[in-house]
Design an enzyme around this catalytic site. Structure first.
Site, PDB file in Angstrom:
ATOM      1  N   ASP A  39      -6.767  -5.203   5.267  1.00  0.00           N
ATOM      2  CA  ASP A  39      -6.029  -4.143   5.944  1.00  0.00           C
ATOM      3  C   ASP A  39      -4.571  -4.174   5.508  1.00  0.00           C
ATOM      4  O   ASP A  39      -3.880  -5.189   5.663  1.00  0.00           O
ATOM      5  CB  ASP A  39      -6.130  -4.329   7.463  1.00  0.00           C
ATOM      6  CG  ASP A  39      -5.482  -3.192   8.211  1.00  0.00           C
ATOM      7  OD1 ASP A  39      -6.197  -2.237   8.545  1.00  0.00           O
ATOM      8  OD2 ASP A  39      -4.261  -3.255   8.447  1.00  0.00           O
ATOM      9  N   LEU A  40      -4.089  -3.069   4.964  1.00  0.00           N
ATOM     10  CA  LEU A  40      -2.733  -3.025   4.430  1.00  0.00           C
ATOM     11  C   LEU A  40      -1.682  -3.245   5.516  1.00  0.00           C
ATOM     12  O   LEU A  40      -0.670  -3.901   5.282  1.00  0.00           O
ATOM     13  CB  LEU A  40      -2.486  -1.694   3.713  1.00  0.00           C
ATOM     14  CG  LEU A  40      -1.140  -1.566   3.009  1.00  0.00           C
ATOM     15  CD1 LEU A  40      -0.958  -2.658   1.955  1.00  0.00           C
ATOM     16  CD2 LEU A  40      -1.002  -0.187   2.383  1.00  0.00           C
TER      17      LEU A  40
END
Length: 121
Positions: A39-40
């Site tokens: 997840d960025l």
């Protein structure tokens, strides 16, 4: 089911990947120890938290977030909140006001005063 078995079963469904499985485990199943390492938002939060030069790769996330066990889901939530809080918000303009002695106070001085009231140094 344990996390690996659940991930294996869910990713067999077309369109469901690791990120979707992690979000399902965190938000629907309330599993406390899920690290969405791809997840960025979480990765950028880890970068900010640990003052890293670059956004960590998903392969680095397990090592960087090991100390969060057994509450890595909570750590991920805090990383999302951290990056949300650091998004630059435009400050509303503060008009120049006359001081008691008749001189005009600068906007910067007013803003500094407000900051000092909120965060005493």
């Amino acid at each position: 089911m344990d996390d690996r078995s659940l991930a294996a079963m869910l990713t067999m469904v077309k369109g469901i990947g690791a990120w979707s499985v992690h979000m399902f485990m965190i938000f629907s199943l309330a599993r406390p120890d899920v690290l969405p390492s791809a997840d960025l938002g979480v990765r950028k939060g880890v970068q900010m938290l640990y003052a890293l030069q670059d956004v960590p790769r998903p392969s680095q996330m397990d090592r960087l977030c090991e100390r969060w066990r057994p509450y890595r889901s909570v750590g991920a939530w805090y990383m999302w909140r951290l990056i949300e809080s650091k998004v630059p918000q435009p400050a509303p303009p503060i008009p120049a006001l006359p001081s008691p002695d008749g001189q005009i106070m600068l906007q910067q001085q007013q803003q500094q005063s407000v900051i000092q009231m909120i965060i005493p140094f």
